[in-house]
Design an enzyme around this catalytic site. Structure first.
Site: not given
Length: 280
Positions: A3, A250
């Site tokens: 991220e 996901r």
């Protein structure tokens, strides 16, 4: 997938190791750039842009890389053994007199002119950790498709750049909304604080070795990776199900008591598929 805070840390390591130094070794192990040689050029800077890395070198060139799920950049002293993986997984090597940066399993690696960087990253929304961060623009981007599920909208890097699946789940928990709630249905007070909260989470974690969203020692995350364990607020078992736009599903975690909005029913196909997912 790494991220924004993880990519920011990688950029800082690379910048510290390479910036201002002349490259004494250059090896790009992808067919298109196999003959490209950056040796003799000075590295100007390494800049993160959302989840992308831009390594700018003298002569108006930029090495653009993206880590996606498995990629990584490792920095070694020149007398240090490389330990990031087997040699066949190396995609790039950039060396100076005292440091060597090795890129492993990089799914995206391209050499482009610095003046053409927008071709690679121009589609991105405001960067949560970048100088272009603009919370009003990020919010406008999110609200442009009010019927889109909140979780999918947060992952769309065209809206705001830097959020991955962990922050998606944690943000939705902190906002008290399920990731399947349409963006336009989020209460106005929570909508207004969404971009500020998102930026704050990444900012406080960019210098930490371990990502923390709870502020509690030993209990780093509220819901992500906590399927069937008690919610840290109310004790209800955390649930997990797949969420995606069709291109990639996901594992998505939420508390059915603390978060309001639509969600897959227990025993639904999305819930069943994710039971054996390694992230659970």
């Amino acid at each position: 997938m790494p991220e924004g805070d993880t990519v920011w840390q990688a950029a800082r390591r690379l910048h510290t190791a390479l910036a201002g130094k002349v490259l004494t070794r250059s090896d790009l192990r992808v067919p298109k750039y196999a003959t490209a040689d950056l040796t003799g050029r000075t590295v100007l800077d390494v800049t993160p842009r959302g989840k992308h890395l831009l390594t700018r070198v003298e002569g108006g060139l930029t090495l653009h890389s993206h880590l996606r799920m498995d990629g990584s950049w490792k920095v070694y002293a020149n007398d240090q053994r490389w330990t990031g993986g087997p040699a066949h997984q190396i995609r790039a090597v950039l060396g100076t007199d005292d440091r060597t940066a090795v890129g492993y399993r990089l799914p995206v690696l391209e050499l482009l002119r610095t003046c053409e960087e927008e071709r690679a990253v121009g589609h991105l929304g405001p960067d949560l950790l970048g100088p272009d961060w603009d919370p009003e623009r990020a919010l406008a981007n999110l609200l442009a498709a009010p019927d889109r599920p909140l979780g999918e909208a947060l992952l769309d890097q065209r809206n705001l750049a830097g959020i991955g699946n962990v922050y998606k789940c944690e943000l939705c928990f902190l906002l008290g909304a399920t990731p399947w709630l349409p963006v336009g249905k989020l209460p106005a007070d929570r909508t207004a604080k969404l971009p500020v909260l998102a930026q704050r989470l990444l900012e406080v974690n960019r210098d930490r070795p371990t990502r923390v969203t709870t502020g509690r020692r030993g209990q780093d995350l509220f819901v992500y990776g906590r399927a069937r364990r008690p919610c840290l607020r109310c004790g209800t078992p955390v649930r997990v199900a797949d969420q995606g736009d069709g291109s990639r599903e996901r594992p998505t975690y939420w508390c059915p008591s603390c978060q309001t909005g639509p969600a897959p029913a227990p025993g639904s196909p999305a819930t069943r598929r994710v039971r054996s997912h390694p992230a659970v």
